[in-house]
Design a protein around this motif. Structure first.
Motif, mmCIF file in Angstrom:
data_model
loop_
_atom_site.group_PDB
_atom_site.id
_atom_site.type_symbol
_atom_site.label_atom_id
_atom_site.label_comp_id
_atom_site.label_asym_id
_atom_site.label_seq_id
_atom_site.Cartn_x
_atom_site.Cartn_y
_atom_site.Cartn_z
ATOM 1 N N THR A 75 -25.521 -8.848 1.570
ATOM 2 C CA THR A 75 -25.476 -7.405 1.765
ATOM 3 C C THR A 75 -24.789 -6.739 0.580
ATOM 4 O OG1 THR A 75 -23.367 -7.463 2.956
ATOM 5 C CG2 THR A 75 -25.386 -7.663 4.271
ATOM 6 N N HIS A 76 -25.045 -5.449 0.432
ATOM 7 C CA HIS A 76 -24.397 -4.684 -0.628
ATOM 8 C C HIS A 76 -24.229 -3.260 -0.145
ATOM 9 C CE1 HIS A 76 -28.188 -2.661 -1.600
ATOM 10 N NE2 HIS A 76 -28.776 -3.837 -1.576
ATOM 11 N N ASP A 77 -23.370 -2.520 -0.831
ATOM 12 C CA ASP A 77 -23.193 -1.116 -0.484
ATOM 13 C C ASP A 77 -24.005 -0.264 -1.455
ATOM 14 O OD1 ASP A 77 -21.732 -1.029 -2.868
ATOM 15 O OD2 ASP A 77 -19.802 -1.144 -1.841
ATOM 16 N N ALA A 78 -23.757 1.021 -1.471
ATOM 17 C CA ALA A 78 -24.536 1.925 -2.312
ATOM 18 C C ALA A 78 -24.256 1.727 -3.792
ATOM 19 C CB ALA A 78 -24.240 3.382 -1.927
ATOM 20 N N ARG A 79 -23.178 1.020 -4.120
ATOM 21 C CA ARG A 79 -22.816 0.864 -5.523
ATOM 22 C C ARG A 79 -23.382 -0.392 -6.168
ATOM 23 N NH1 ARG A 79 -16.569 0.784 -5.242
ATOM 24 N NH2 ARG A 79 -16.791 0.281 -7.466
ATOM 25 N N SER A 80 -23.347 -1.518 -5.445
ATOM 26 C CA SER A 80 -23.637 -2.753 -6.159
ATOM 27 C C SER A 80 -23.713 -3.956 -5.236
ATOM 28 C CB SER A 80 -22.527 -3.006 -7.188
ATOM 29 O OG SER A 80 -22.666 -4.249 -7.834
ATOM 30 N N TRP A 81 -24.421 -4.986 -5.701
ATOM 31 C CA TRP A 81 -24.287 -6.318 -5.108
ATOM 32 C C TRP A 81 -22.870 -6.827 -5.400
ATOM 33 C CZ3 TRP A 81 -28.237 -8.805 -2.429
ATOM 34 C CH2 TRP A 81 -29.513 -8.231 -2.526
ATOM 35 N N THR A 82 -22.315 -7.591 -4.475
ATOM 36 C CA THR A 82 -20.945 -8.083 -4.609
ATOM 37 C C THR A 82 -20.902 -9.594 -4.394
ATOM 38 O OG1 THR A 82 -20.598 -7.511 -2.278
ATOM 39 C CG2 THR A 82 -19.851 -5.918 -3.929
ATOM 40 N N PHE A 83 -19.827 -10.204 -4.877
ATOM 41 C CA PHE A 83 -19.707 -11.665 -4.833
ATOM 42 C C PHE A 83 -18.897 -12.102 -3.609
ATOM 43 C CE2 PHE A 83 -20.610 -10.573 -9.242
ATOM 44 C CZ PHE A 83 -21.680 -11.425 -9.504
ATOM 45 N N ASP A 84 -19.392 -11.712 -2.436
ATOM 46 C CA ASP A 84 -18.683 -11.980 -1.191
ATOM 47 C C ASP A 84 -18.563 -13.468 -0.881
ATOM 48 O OD1 ASP A 84 -19.060 -9.228 -1.077
ATOM 49 O OD2 ASP A 84 -20.745 -9.369 0.311
ATOM 50 N N LEU A 85 -19.442 -14.278 -1.420
ATOM 51 C CA LEU A 85 -19.481 -15.693 -1.061
ATOM 52 C C LEU A 85 -18.451 -16.514 -1.826
ATOM 53 C CD1 LEU A 85 -23.383 -16.123 -1.146
ATOM 54 C CD2 LEU A 85 -21.952 -15.529 0.814
ATOM 55 N N ASP A 86 -17.887 -15.948 -2.886
ATOM 56 C CA ASP A 86 -16.941 -16.684 -3.718
ATOM 57 C C ASP A 86 -15.505 -16.457 -3.261
ATOM 58 O OD1 ASP A 86 -18.748 -17.834 -5.720
ATOM 59 O OD2 ASP A 86 -19.125 -15.758 -6.303
ATOM 60 N N PRO A 87 -14.617 -17.423 -3.505
ATOM 61 C CA PRO A 87 -13.209 -17.245 -3.138
ATOM 62 C C PRO A 87 -12.633 -15.973 -3.744
ATOM 63 C CG PRO A 87 -13.626 -19.521 -3.771
ATOM 64 C CD PRO A 87 -14.890 -18.756 -4.083
ATOM 65 N N GLY A 88 -12.022 -15.162 -2.886
ATOM 66 C CA GLY A 88 -11.449 -13.909 -3.352
ATOM 67 C C GLY A 88 -12.470 -12.851 -3.680
ATOM 68 N N GLY A 89 -13.752 -13.129 -3.423
ATOM 69 C CA GLY A 89 -14.805 -12.163 -3.729
ATOM 70 C C GLY A 89 -15.008 -11.932 -5.210
ATOM 71 N N VAL A 90 -14.693 -12.957 -6.034
ATOM 72 C CA VAL A 90 -14.797 -12.842 -7.486
ATOM 73 C C VAL A 90 -15.687 -13.963 -8.016
ATOM 74 C CG1 VAL A 90 -13.529 -12.934 -9.677
ATOM 75 C CG2 VAL A 90 -12.524 -11.782 -7.690
ATOM 76 N N ASP A 91 -16.662 -13.605 -8.851
ATOM 77 C CA ASP A 91 -17.494 -14.631 -9.470
ATOM 78 C C ASP A 91 -16.609 -15.517 -10.341
ATOM 79 O OD1 ASP A 91 -20.485 -15.419 -10.375
ATOM 80 O OD2 ASP A 91 -19.134 -15.491 -12.099
ATOM 81 N N PRO A 92 -16.656 -16.840 -10.147
ATOM 82 C CA PRO A 92 -15.700 -17.714 -10.837
ATOM 83 C C PRO A 92 -15.919 -17.829 -12.337
ATOM 84 C CG PRO A 92 -17.320 -19.010 -9.617
ATOM 85 C CD PRO A 92 -17.528 -17.583 -9.229
ATOM 86 N N VAL A 93 -17.099 -17.477 -12.829
ATOM 87 C CA VAL A 93 -17.374 -17.554 -14.264
ATOM 88 C C VAL A 93 -17.204 -16.197 -14.932
ATOM 89 C CG1 VAL A 93 -19.170 -18.002 -15.987
ATOM 90 C CG2 VAL A 93 -18.910 -19.536 -14.028
ATOM 91 N N LEU A 94 -17.733 -15.162 -14.312
ATOM 92 C CA LEU A 94 -17.684 -13.833 -14.924
ATOM 93 C C LEU A 94 -16.384 -13.093 -14.603
ATOM 94 C CD1 LEU A 94 -21.354 -12.730 -14.152
ATOM 95 C CD2 LEU A 94 -20.449 -13.653 -16.300
ATOM 96 N N GLY A 95 -15.695 -13.502 -13.540
ATOM 97 C CA GLY A 95 -14.431 -12.873 -13.190
ATOM 98 C C GLY A 95 -14.566 -11.450 -12.685
ATOM 99 N N ILE A 96 -15.697 -11.129 -12.065
ATOM 100 C CA ILE A 96 -15.936 -9.768 -11.568
ATOM 101 C C ILE A 96 -16.226 -9.793 -10.073
ATOM 102 C CG2 ILE A 96 -16.737 -8.866 -13.776
ATOM 103 C CD1 ILE A 96 -19.612 -9.256 -12.843
ATOM 104 N N GLU A 97 -15.946 -8.659 -9.430
ATOM 105 C CA GLU A 97 -16.198 -8.537 -7.994
ATOM 106 C C GLU A 97 -17.568 -7.938 -7.715
ATOM 107 O OE1 GLU A 97 -13.024 -6.081 -6.654
ATOM 108 O OE2 GLU A 97 -11.550 -7.714 -6.684
ATOM 109 N N ARG A 98 -18.034 -7.095 -8.630
ATOM 110 C CA ARG A 98 -19.301 -6.387 -8.458
ATOM 111 C C ARG A 98 -20.205 -6.620 -9.659
ATOM 112 N NH1 ARG A 98 -19.673 -2.307 -4.858
ATOM 113 N NH2 ARG A 98 -17.850 -1.939 -3.542
ATOM 114 N N LEU A 99 -21.477 -6.860 -9.401
ATOM 115 C CA LEU A 99 -22.425 -6.992 -10.498
ATOM 116 C C LEU A 99 -22.457 -5.713 -11.336
ATOM 117 C CD1 LEU A 99 -24.600 -8.578 -11.969
ATOM 118 C CD2 LEU A 99 -26.237 -7.838 -10.222
#
Length: 339
Positions: A75-99
């Motif tokens: 799921t995503h909100d009106a702003r962006s896809w998010t990395f909800d599946l990763d620990p802390g909601g942060v992509d482990p390689v890119l270090g971002i919460e939102r695409l």
């Protein structure tokens, strides 16, 4: 892709925004982004049919070690896809919460939809491209130095014109056609899209009655593009998008064709039905206001014998099937009948 904001505009036909970032990653690096193992990250979402294509092609060609993959939640909100599946909601390689952050790193205040799939340049953290039709073609033609031994030719040169033609018709009437039904803003627009969709489905039933694959006697890019829509048809499009003349499971030829591909390594093992249903039924609130996710359909039918091998054909041509799915990329057991 993400269709942020309002999906249905009253009184209007649904029109997809197809203005993408057209930068390409090529062997010669002519756009400033040369093919280079480990430099890029494919950001996808298992829920999205357009992103699912890139997941399948990456796996069929054996590009897992050359191109890492980050997965957004369903799921995503009106702003962006998010990395909800990763620990802390942060992509482990890119270090971002939102695409969205990777898009803004490329173009501050990027004005269009934050879509998947997207390929991100890891050193800069910026999106290189979100041009999903070109991404899979470039995986096949530009990344050949990193293909696995036995990788199939999904875009053979002598069949490219026919593949492009068939894929174009399938996109217009089926891949995008289901959205034109689901997001139609008027009865007239809906019925027009519905008629085009099922006219094309009848055409596909006839075409595939005598040949195992859409073009030639092996799996090609055209099959990948059709499959991701078929995989979602009964679970989502039949009810949620009102594509209800018949279920896929009631279309003898297409149902057998879809099952054939589903049980082919690289296809069904990328499908997460739980995420697919959660995405459509939760995100599209103007179509499904209460966000209730249906319990069905029964998935066991996907594993019924398809008998398509009787038509001949060689799924991987002179190549071989991909190996087992990497442990960290496996679909959870509850989300697929393959387990």
């Amino acid at each position: 892709m993400a269709e942020q904001g309002t999906y249905v505009e009253p009184g209007r036909e649904y029109t997809r925004d197809t203005r993408y970032i057209e930068t390409r990653i090529t062997a010669d690096g002519r756009d400033g982004y040369p093919v280079e193992a480990g430099r890029y990250r494919l950001v996808a979402a298992r829920a999205c049919p357009w992103a699912n294509r890139s997941i399948i092609v990456r796996r069929l060609l054996g590009l897992e070690d050359a191109i890492s993959m980050g997965l957004s939640g369903p799921t995503h909100d009106a702003r962006s896809w998010t990395f909800d599946l990763d620990p802390g909601g942060v992509d482990p390689v890119l270090g971002i919460e939102r695409l969205q952050q990777a898009y803004f790193a490329r173009t501050p205040d990027y004005p269009r939809g934050i879509t998947v799939p997207a390929i991100v340049d890891i050193p800069s953290g910026a999106v290189v491209t979100n041009n999903y039709p070109q991404i899979t073609l470039d995986f096949s033609t530009e990344w050949t130095a990193y293909h696995r031994d036995g990788a199939p030719d999904l875009y053979p040169e002598h069949l490219r014109d026919e593949i492009d033609e068939v894929a174009g018709l399938v996109y217009r009437d089926v891949n995008n056609g289901v959205y034109r039904c689901g997001f139609a803003g008027s009865q007239e627009a809906y019925e027009k899209a519905y008629d085009q969709l099922f006219s094309r489905i009848d055409w596909l039933e006839e075409r595939l009655a005598t040949q195992r694959y859409l073009v030639g006697d092996t799996i090609t890019e055209a099959d990948v593009r059709l499959f991701t829509t078929l995989a979602r048809f009964d679970a989502v499009y039949h009810g949620h998008f009102k594509c209800n003349r018949s279920k896929l499971s009631e279309m003898p030829v297409l149902w057998a064709y879809a099952r054939d591909l589903f049980t082919t390594p690289g296809f069904g093992d990328t499908i997460d039905f739980a995420q697919i249903k959660e995405h459509y039924y939760v995100v599209h609130r103007d179509v499904n206001p209460n966000g209730i996710i249906p319990k069905g359909p029964d998935l066991a039918g996907w594993l019924e014998p398809h008998h398509r091998e009787q038509l001949g054909g060689r799924p991987f041509g002179d190549g071989t099937p991909p190996g087992p799915v990497p442990a960290d990329e496996q679909v959870p057991a509850h989300a697929t009948p393959l387990h």
